[in-house]
Scaffold this motif. Structure first.
Motif, mmCIF file in Angstrom:
data_model
loop_
_atom_site.group_PDB
_atom_site.id
_atom_site.type_symbol
_atom_site.label_atom_id
_atom_site.label_comp_id
_atom_site.label_asym_id
_atom_site.label_seq_id
_atom_site.Cartn_x
_atom_site.Cartn_y
_atom_site.Cartn_z
ATOM 1 N N ALA A 1 0.703 -1.384 -0.032
ATOM 2 C CA ALA A 1 -0.102 0.100 -0.085
ATOM 3 C C ALA A 1 0.846 1.286 0.122
ATOM 4 O O ALA A 1 0.488 2.353 -0.703
ATOM 5 N N ASN A 2 1.902 1.402 0.723
ATOM 6 C CA ASN A 2 2.775 2.387 0.835
ATOM 7 C C ASN A 2 3.365 2.805 -0.677
ATOM 8 O O ASN A 2 3.919 3.769 -0.773
ATOM 9 N N ARG A 3 3.716 1.697 -1.394
ATOM 10 C CA ARG A 3 4.084 1.867 -2.665
ATOM 11 C C ARG A 3 3.057 2.286 -3.872
ATOM 12 O O ARG A 3 3.374 2.276 -4.992
ATOM 13 N N GLY A 4 1.728 2.063 -3.318
ATOM 14 C CA GLY A 4 0.424 2.549 -4.323
ATOM 15 C C GLY A 4 0.305 1.239 -4.899
ATOM 16 O O GLY A 4 -0.389 1.334 -5.908
ATOM 17 N N PRO B 1 -2.135 -1.737 -5.402
ATOM 18 C CA PRO B 1 -3.485 -2.518 -4.898
ATOM 19 C C PRO B 1 -3.082 -3.967 -4.550
ATOM 20 O O PRO B 1 -2.479 -4.598 -5.218
#
Length: 466
Positions: free
Chosen positions: A405-408, A410
Motif C-alpha cells: 500500500a505504501n508503494r501504491g 493495490p
C-alpha cells in the motif's frame, strides 16, 4: 491404439510424442500423468475429438469430467471451436462435459424413481448444508455436556462446522454408520448417532448434500438392473484432475467404466491440493493397480514456465525418496519435468531469494521488487504477481499489505482478518444491521464473548455509516 485423425495431425503438427501417444491410445485403461504446463487440456480435447472423428463413439457415449465448472466451460468452448474447425457435424450437446457432482446429479434426475429422493429434491451446497444442520441443531447435535457439544466443541457454530466435516467424510469413505454407533470411543459413537439423525433429516425433507449425491449415484451403479443400463451407454470415460478425487468418486468412476473398459484419467500427484476436502492422492497413485493392462503416458514437457523454474522444481522433487520406510509403497511416480526444447527463455534470474532483517523489512523489499517489475515493464499489471503465505491471518499478511500500500500497489487478500475492516464491508454490515433490525433492543441478549464482540463491531459500523 488406433491412431489419430488426419485433421488433427494437420492442424497440430507441433504435438510432441507424449501428447500424440495420449491422444492415439483409445482402448483400455489409460493414466495420463500431466505435469504443470504440459498441455493436458488440449490433449483431452483432441483425444475426445479423435474418438468422434474416427467414428469410435457417438457424442452421447462419451463422458468428460473435470473438477470445476470453470474448467468444464473451458473444455466445452474448446471442443466446440475445434469441432467446427475440423468440420465435425455431430451433436456435441449430447456429450457430457461437466463436474463429477453434476454427472451424479444428471443420472439421479433421470433415475430418481430408483432412489429415495422425491420430486424436486434440493441439493445442499457448502453453505446451505451448514444452515441445514443449524436448523436441526437440537436433534442432530443436542445440548452441551460439560460445556462442550459432543464432548469436543465449545460453540454452536464450531460444532456445526465440525460435524459437517465428519458427516462428509463418513459418506465419502462409504463408512457404515452402524459400526460407528457401536464403537467404544464415546466421540466416535456420538458422531455415528448424529450422522444417522442427519441422514434421516435429509431424507425426510427431500434434500441431499454433495457427498450423499455421489453416494446415491454409486448405489445406483451397484443396482443390477439400473447400473447395467447406465454403464452400457458409456463407451469412453475421461476424468481430469484425478489426483483430487475422493474415495466415493473413485469407486463411482471405476464402476461407471466397467462395461466399456475405456477409462482415461488425467492428473498429477505433485498438484494434489484438495485433501482438506476429502481428496486423496492415493487414487491416482493406485489407479494402475485396478487393471491388468493399464497404459501410462507422462506429459513431461512444461511449455508454460521459464526453464530455470522448471529445473529448480524438478531438482527439488527428484531429490527426495518418495517411498515408504520399507521401500515398497511409492508416493510419487518416477518422472522428469523438462522445459520446452524449442523454447526461448529470457536471460534473467527466474529463481531467487528475498530476505530481510525482520517481517517489515522483508515485506518492504518484496514491494520494491513488484514496483521494479512493473516500472520496467517485466509485467504489464501487478495482478500478474502472486504472493503465497502459509497463512493470510493479519499478523502474517499485514506487513506485506502495508508495504505494498505504501508503494501504491493495490492488493487482493479477501481471507485476511482485516477483510471486515474494509470500508465498503463495514458499510454493508451497517446496512444489513438496519434492514434486519440488528441494533439496540432488536438484538436481544448477547450471551457469550463472541456475540458481544459482534455487537460491538456492528455498533462501530453503524457509527461509521452515520
Amino acid at each position: 491404439m488406433i491412431g489419430i485423425a488426419d485433421a488433427i495431425l494437420k492442424e497440430f503438427p507441433e504435438l510432441n510424442d507424449e501428447q500424440l501417444e495420449a491422444i492415439a491410445r483409445t482402448e483400455g485403461p489409460l493414466l495420463i500423468i500431466a505435469g504443470p504446463g504440459s498441455g493436458k487440456t488440449l490433449v483431452l480435447v483432441l483425444r475426445t475429438l479423435n474418438l468422434l472423428l474416427q467414428g469410435l463413439a457417438n457424442p452421447d457415449e462419451i463422458i468428460l469430467c473435470t473438477f470445476t465448472e470453470k474448467a468444464a466451460f473451458e473444455l466445452r468452448d474448446r471442443l466446440s471451436l475445434l469441432a467446427r474447425k475440423f468440420r465435425y457435424d455431430g451433436n456435441l450437446t449430447s456429450l457430457y462435459v461437466g463436474t463429477i457432482h453434476g454427472l451424479a446429479n444428471s443420472f439421479l434426475l433421470r433415475y430418481r424413481h430408483h432412489t429415495l429422493l422425491g420430486n424436486n429434491y434440493e441439493v445442499l451446497d457448502e453453505l446451505t448444508q451448514l444452515l441445514f444442520i443449524f436448523d436441526h441443531f437440537d436433534e442432530i447435535i443436542g445440548a452441551q455436556d460439560n460445556e462442550k457439544y459432543l464432548g469436543r466443541w465449545k460453540t454452536r457454530w464450531k460444532a456445526i462446522e465440525g460435524v459437517r466435516n465428519y458427516f462428509n467424510k463418513i459418506t465419502e469413505e462409504l463408512i457404515d454408520p452402524t459400526a460407528l454407533q457401536s464403537s467404544e470411543d464415546p466421540f466416535v459413537r456420538a458422531i455415528g448417532i448424529s450422522y444417522k439423525i442427519y441422514a434421516q433429516k435429509l431424507s425426510k425433507t427431500n434434500r441431499t448434500d454433495f457427498a450423499h449425491q455421489q453416494k446415491l449415484f454409486f448405489r445406483l451403479l451397484e443396482n443390477s438392473e439400473v447400473g447395467k443400463e447406465i454403464k452400457s451407454k458409456i463407451r469412453y470415460l475421461m476424468v481430469d484432475e484425478y489426483q483430487d478425487t475422493n474415495y466415493v468418486q473413485e469407486q463411482m468412476l471405476l464402476s461407471l467404466s466397467e462395461e466399456g473398459g475405456n477409462i482415461a484419467v488425467v492428473g498429477d500427484e505433485d498438484q494434489a491440493l484438495y485433501r482438506f476436502r476429502g481428496g486423496t492422492v492415493r487414487n491416482i497413485l493406485e489407479f494402475p493397480s485396478h487393471f491388468d493392462n493399464c497404459h501410462i503416458v507422462t506429459l513431461s514437457v512444461n511449455y508454460r514456465s521459464h526453464k530455470h523454474i522448471i529445473e529448480a522444481y524438478d531438482k527439488f522433487m527428484r531429490s527426495w525418496d518418495w517411498k515408504d520406510s520399507q521401500g515398497v509403497i511409492r508416493f510419487r511416480f518416477d518422472k522428469e519435468i523438462k522445459p520446452d526444447p524449442k523454447g526461448s527463455f529470457p536471460d534473467y534470474p527466474a529463481v531467487f531469494s528475498i530476505w530481510g532483517e525482520n517481517k517489515d523489512d522483508e515485506a518492504r523489499r518484496f514491494a520494491e521488487l513488484v514496483a521494479f517489475l512493473k516500472d520496467n515493464k517485466v509485467i504489464e499489471d501487478v495482478s500478474q504477481v502472486a504472493l503465497l503465505l502459509h497463512t493470510v491471518k493479519q499478523e502474517h499478511s499485514g506487513p506485506y499489505l502495508k508495504a505494498l500500500a505504501n508503494r501504491g500497489i493495490p492488493t487482493f487478500c479477501p481471507r485476511a482478518r482485516a477483510y471486515f475492516q474494509n470500508e465498503e464491508i463495514r458499510y454493508m454490515v451497517a446496512c444489513y444491521a438496519i434492514l434486519l433490525g440488528y441494533y439496540g433492543e432488536g438484538r436481544g441478549k448477547l450471551a457469550g464473548r463472541t456475540l458481544r464482540e459482534l455487537g460491538t463491531y456492528v455498533d462501530d459500523c453503524l457509527v461509521m455509516l452515520g
